[in-house]
Design an enzyme around this catalytic site. Structure first.
Site, PDB file in Angstrom:
ATOM      1  N   ASP A   1     -16.420 -33.562  39.791  1.00  0.00           N
ATOM      2  CA  ASP A   1     -16.162 -34.433  39.134  1.00  0.00           C
ATOM      3  C   ASP A   1     -17.460 -34.801  37.704  1.00  0.00           C
ATOM      4  OD1 ASP A   1     -17.503 -35.114  40.424  1.00  0.00           O
ATOM      5  OD2 ASP A   1     -16.653 -37.735  40.751  1.00  0.00           O
ATOM      6  N   SER A   2     -19.156 -34.216  37.747  1.00  0.00           N
ATOM      7  CA  SER A   2     -19.436 -34.240  36.940  1.00  0.00           C
ATOM      8  C   SER A   2     -19.530 -33.053  35.759  1.00  0.00           C
ATOM      9  CB  SER A   2     -20.241 -33.679  37.502  1.00  0.00           C
ATOM     10  OG  SER A   2     -20.489 -32.413  38.325  1.00  0.00           O
TER      11      SER A   2
ATOM     12  N   ASP B   1     -13.163 -31.095  43.234  1.00  0.00           N
ATOM     13  CA  ASP B   1     -13.298 -32.962  43.844  1.00  0.00           C
ATOM     14  C   ASP B   1     -11.779 -33.838  43.065  1.00  0.00           C
ATOM     15  OD1 ASP B   1     -15.997 -33.776  44.129  1.00  0.00           O
ATOM     16  OD2 ASP B   1     -16.651 -33.412  42.238  1.00  0.00           O
TER      17      ASP B   1
ATOM     18  N   LYS C   1     -11.652 -32.453  47.372  1.00  0.00           N
ATOM     19  CA  LYS C   1     -13.777 -32.807  48.419  1.00  0.00           C
ATOM     20  C   LYS C   1     -13.263 -34.296  47.598  1.00  0.00           C
ATOM     21  CE  LYS C   1     -18.161 -31.903  46.515  1.00  0.00           C
ATOM     22  NZ  LYS C   1     -18.395 -33.316  46.021  1.00  0.00           N
TER      23      LYS C   1
ATOM     24  N   GLU D   1     -15.291 -37.978  48.182  1.00  0.00           N
ATOM     25  CA  GLU D   1     -17.274 -38.627  48.742  1.00  0.00           C
ATOM     26  C   GLU D   1     -16.426 -39.747  49.594  1.00  0.00           C
ATOM     27  OE1 GLU D   1     -18.628 -40.070  45.234  1.00  0.00           O
ATOM     28  OE2 GLU D   1     -18.619 -38.476  43.853  1.00  0.00           O
TER      29      GLU D   1
ATOM     30  N   GLU E   1     -25.710 -34.851  49.933  1.00  0.00           N
ATOM     31  CA  GLU E   1     -26.178 -34.528  48.473  1.00  0.00           C
ATOM     32  C   GLU E   1     -27.812 -36.100  48.766  1.00  0.00           C
ATOM     33  OE1 GLU E   1     -23.646 -35.471  44.916  1.00  0.00           O
ATOM     34  OE2 GLU E   1     -25.832 -36.260  43.964  1.00  0.00           O
TER      35      GLU E   1
HETATM   36  O1  KIV Z   1     -19.617 -33.219  40.715  1.00  0.00           O
HETATM   37  C1  KIV Z   1     -20.439 -33.019  41.114  1.00  0.00           C
HETATM   38  O2  KIV Z   1     -20.963 -32.683  40.718  1.00  0.00           O
HETATM   39  C2  KIV Z   1     -20.321 -32.812  43.155  1.00  0.00           C
HETATM   40  C3  KIV Z   1     -21.729 -31.895  42.733  1.00  0.00           C
HETATM   41  C4  KIV Z   1     -22.831 -33.131  42.597  1.00  0.00           C
HETATM   42  C5  KIV Z   1     -21.868 -31.691  44.621  1.00  0.00           C
HETATM   43  O3  KIV Z   1     -20.224 -33.752  43.192  1.00  0.00           O
END
Ligand code: KIV
Length: 313
Positions: free
Chosen positions: A93-94, A132, A162, A164, A231
């Site tokens: 989600d980055s 994510d 994924k 969090e 992280e």
């Molecule tokens: O969204 C992302 O890029 C991440 C990484 C920092 C692990 O979750």
């Protein structure tokens, strides 16, 4: 005798010429800037392409082979990552930051993530693709979490999701797993909680937070997660979690004692320059190369250098 000497001389000349050609040839194949470091596993991988699965990742953990993971958000980049032999692509989600320009990961939507993920999946033959789950699609209740995860898997064709968090989201994790969807956990600095943390500093430096992280990792493993991302935490804590868990632990700023590493692609390629945490190693300075290429193009257009006679019909 004279003929024998002549034959011997020609043979020696032939040998030295072929050695010269070979050494020149290998030089001409070397990348001008980047020396490609070949690991044993990369060399083994040059044969038949076999898809990475959760089972393969588990075997890598057992064998002590480190797992390489990078983020990817689009078809063209994902194709290059896969060609290079990356083990896991995280559709992170980055994307909210590096693709859409938001200042956090919170605004990205489920539809956006599915769009990015399906572009990546279309490019990939070998890498394992994890997506994510965006903020707000799994924290509320497990029913919403399950239907969001099902949408991601159905509409993108990815391999896993994924999430969090630890104990707070464990019911959602269990329900998603019970639907047969592989889940990767994410603990430590969890960017979707940035407003709770208030800062992007290193997490779990204090004993209480470190113990909670250890308990959360046990809980996620027990629930059936196939891997966990840690992280920005102290290296000794990353090493402790990896040593005590049977599933792969992938670090980003969690030291070298974990089972694999992940970085944000745009950061390690030097496309994003404003972000420079200690854990980031930049392998390229692409922002400079891209700006220079575009400036050259602008000059060529303005001076009528482009297109030339060979570049037109
Ligand atoms: O969204 C992302 O890029 C991440 C990484 C920092 C692990 O979750």
């Amino acid at each position: 005798m004279y003929r024998l000497i002549l034959i011997l001389c020609s043979f020696v000349c032939f040998l030295s010429a072929s050695t010269f050609i070979k050494s020149n040839d290998s030089q001409s194949h070397a990348h001008p800037k980047l020396l490609i470091k070949k690991s044993k596993s990369m060399i083994a991988k040059t044969g038949v392409v076999s898809k990475i699965t959760t089972h393969v990742l588990q075997e890598m953990k057992l064998k002590g082979e480190k797992i390489s993971m990078l983020t990817g958000y689009d078809f063209s980049m994902a194709r290059l990552l896969d060609k290079a032999g990356i083990d896991v692509i995280l559709v992170g989600d980055s994307a909210s930051n590096v693709m859409a320009g938001f200042s956090s990961t919170l605004p990205i939507t489920l539809d956006h993530m599915i769009y990015h993920a399906s572009s990546v999946v279309r490019a990939v033959h070998r890498a394992f693709v994890v997506v994510d789950m965006p903020f707000g699609t799994y924290q509320g209740n497990w029913k919403e979490a399950l239907s969001s995860a099902i949408r991601i898997m159905k509409e993108s064709g990815a391999d896993a999701v994924k999430l969090e968090g630890g104990v707070e989201i464990i019911e959602s994790v269990e329900r998603i797993l019970s639907a047969g969807i592989p889940v990767m956990g994410h603990l430590g600095l969890t960017p979707q909680s940035i407003h709770k943390f208030g800062t992007y500093v290193v997490r779990a430096t204090e004993e209480r937070e470190a113990r909670k992280l250890v308990e959360d990792s046990r809980l996620l493993e027990k629930a059936g997660c196939f891997a966990i991302v840690l992280e920005k935490i102290p290296a000794r804590l990353g090493e402790e979690v990896a040593r005590n868990s049977k599933i792969p632990i992938i670090g980003i700023g969690a030291g070298k004692g974990v089972d694999g590493q992940v970085l944000v692609l745009h950061d390690m390629l030097g496309i994003t320059m404003e972000f420079s945490p200690r854990f980031l190693r930049r392998y390229m300075n692409l922002s400079e190369d891209i700006v220079a290429a575009v400036q050259n193009y602008i000059v060529d257009v303005k001076t009528l250098d482009f297109p030339n006679a060979r570049e037109q019909y």
